[in-house]
Each structure stands twice: as structure tokens, then as C-alpha cells.
Design an enzyme around this catalytic site. Structure first.
Site, mmCIF file in Angstrom:
data_model
loop_
_atom_site.group_PDB
_atom_site.id
_atom_site.type_symbol
_atom_site.label_atom_id
_atom_site.label_comp_id
_atom_site.label_asym_id
_atom_site.label_seq_id
_atom_site.Cartn_x
_atom_site.Cartn_y
_atom_site.Cartn_z
ATOM 1 C CB CYS A 82 5.173 2.300 7.190
ATOM 2 S SG CYS A 82 4.750 3.792 6.277
ATOM 3 C CG LEU A 83 6.711 0.927 1.235
ATOM 4 C CD1 LEU A 83 6.148 1.170 -0.158
ATOM 5 C CD2 LEU A 83 7.818 -0.116 1.193
ATOM 6 N N GLY B 1 0.835 -1.201 0.000
ATOM 7 C CA GLY B 1 0.000 0.000 0.000
ATOM 8 C C GLY B 1 0.866 1.245 0.000
ATOM 9 C CG HIS C 299 -0.600 1.566 7.410
ATOM 10 N ND1 HIS C 299 0.390 1.084 8.240
ATOM 11 C CD2 HIS C 299 0.047 2.341 6.502
ATOM 12 C CE1 HIS C 299 1.560 1.570 7.854
ATOM 13 N NE2 HIS C 299 1.387 2.329 6.793
ATOM 14 C CD GLU C 300 -1.048 2.633 2.808
ATOM 15 O OE1 GLU C 300 -0.579 3.782 2.631
ATOM 16 O OE2 GLU C 300 -0.335 1.651 3.080
ATOM 17 C CD GLN D 155 3.528 5.919 2.357
ATOM 18 O OE1 GLN D 155 2.536 5.385 1.889
ATOM 19 N NE2 GLN D 155 4.486 5.221 2.964
ATOM 20 C CG HIS E 179 0.495 7.102 5.246
ATOM 21 N ND1 HIS E 179 1.699 7.526 5.756
ATOM 22 C CD2 HIS E 179 0.617 5.764 5.103
ATOM 23 C CE1 HIS E 179 2.507 6.478 5.923
ATOM 24 N NE2 HIS E 179 1.871 5.391 5.536
HETATM 25 NI NI NI Z 1 2.652 3.438 5.559
#
Ligand code: NI
Length: 169
Positions: A94-95, A46, A136-137, A51, A140
Site C-alpha cells: 500500500c502506498l 490503486g 483493498h481500495e 490517501q 480505504h
Molecule cells: Ni492501499
């Protein structure tokens, strides 16, 4: 399509609240295509637009397992309409916080509304990994990272570790 650089903590851009998208047009589809390519290259399941430094309410996701056909999903202006009382823990990553994993407890099911790649409005329920990932997304989009759900000690330790990694890279 292009792979874009992914911002990592403690980049202040990640704390920004993203703005709603006015129209699902070709320019937005280019961004979503780039986001998916960036996510697949990472690799991740995701990615939120913030990001890659774009403060708009857009998410891409692909929950297909290894060996399965890719199943890209696009979420524009997603909203949570309902969450279950029941919660479930999941070890998240998370990236933007590379190589850090920790357990977060979230509602086990959610009902959401969003626009897809074509701009159609979709309403559906999510559970399991889908529920974890969309929550989670969507965090963000409000400037919240999964480490913000952890204790201050764990959060500070995670940020310090990522800073050290990125300085060494
Ligand atoms: Ni993330």
C-alpha cells in the site's frame, strides 16, 4: 493535473470513513486525474481519495502490466454486491504503508457496482488481481488498511517501520 502528497501511517486521516459523492462533475474529474497522476508517479496500481486527504468514495486503478498500454479505471461510490465463498491469499502492499508487504486472504471473486469517469453506472465481476485491488481500495473508504487484516504484532511493527522511514526522509 498535479501529483499530490500521499498520506502514510499512522496519519489519523487514513482511519476516516469517506462520504459518498453526490455528482460526477468536472471538479471530481480533476481529483480523479490528480489521483491517477499521483498513483503513476509513486508508482502504484490503486489509490483511494483518502490517501491524498480527500474523504470521498473515489478510487483510481490501473492493472496494466509493464509494457502494456495504460488502462486507467475510475470508481465512484463503489459497492460490493456479492463475494465468493472461495478465498485467495495475495501479498499486498500500500502506498500509505510504503515498503511493507504481507499476505491477506480475501474473497477470490466479487461483484461490484460503481460509477465511472463519465458518471455511468457499471456492474461487473472482478477476480484475480482486480478483485484483490478493489477490495483493498474499498477498505480505504472505510478507514481500513491492509495491515489491519494482520496480527497486532505485525501491524505495530509495520507502523513503527514506516514512522522510522518517514522521519529519516
Ligand atoms: Ni492501499
Amino acid at each position: 493535473m498535479a501529483v499530490r502528497p500521499i498520506l502514510t501511517v499512522p496519519n489519523a486521516v487514513l482511519k476516516q470513513v469517506s462520504r459518498p459523492v453526490e455528482a460526477v462533475d468536472d471538479a471530481l474529474r480533476v481529483l480523479m486525474d490528480d489521483m491517477l497522476e499521483t498513483m503513476y508517479a509513486a508508482p502504484g496500481i490503486g489509490l483511494a481519495a483518502i490517501q491524498v486527504g480527500e474523504p470521498v468514495r473515489v478510487i483510481v486503478m490501473d492493472l496494466a502490466r509493464e509494457g502494456e498500454e495504460p488502462a486507467p479505471r475510475h470508481f465512484v461510490n463503489p459497492e460490493i454486491l456479492w463475494v465468493s465463498e472461495e478465498t485467495a491469499p495475495y501479498e499486498e502492499g500500500c502506498l500509505s504503508v510504503p515498503e511493507i508487504f504481507d499476505e491477506v486472504e480475501r474473497p477470490a471473486q466479487v461483484r461490484l457496482r460503481y460509477q465511472n469517469y463519465q458518471g455511468e453506472t457499471i456492474e461487473e465481476e472482478a477476480e484475480g488481481l482486480y478483485a484483490v485491488c478493489i477490495q483493498h481500495e474499498m477498505d480505504h473508504l472505510n478507514g481500513v488498511l491492509f495491515i489491519d487484516h494482520l496480527s497486532r504484532l505485525k501491524r505495530d511493527r509495520a507502523v513503527a517501520k514506516v514512522k522510522k522511514q518517514t522521519a529519516a526522509a
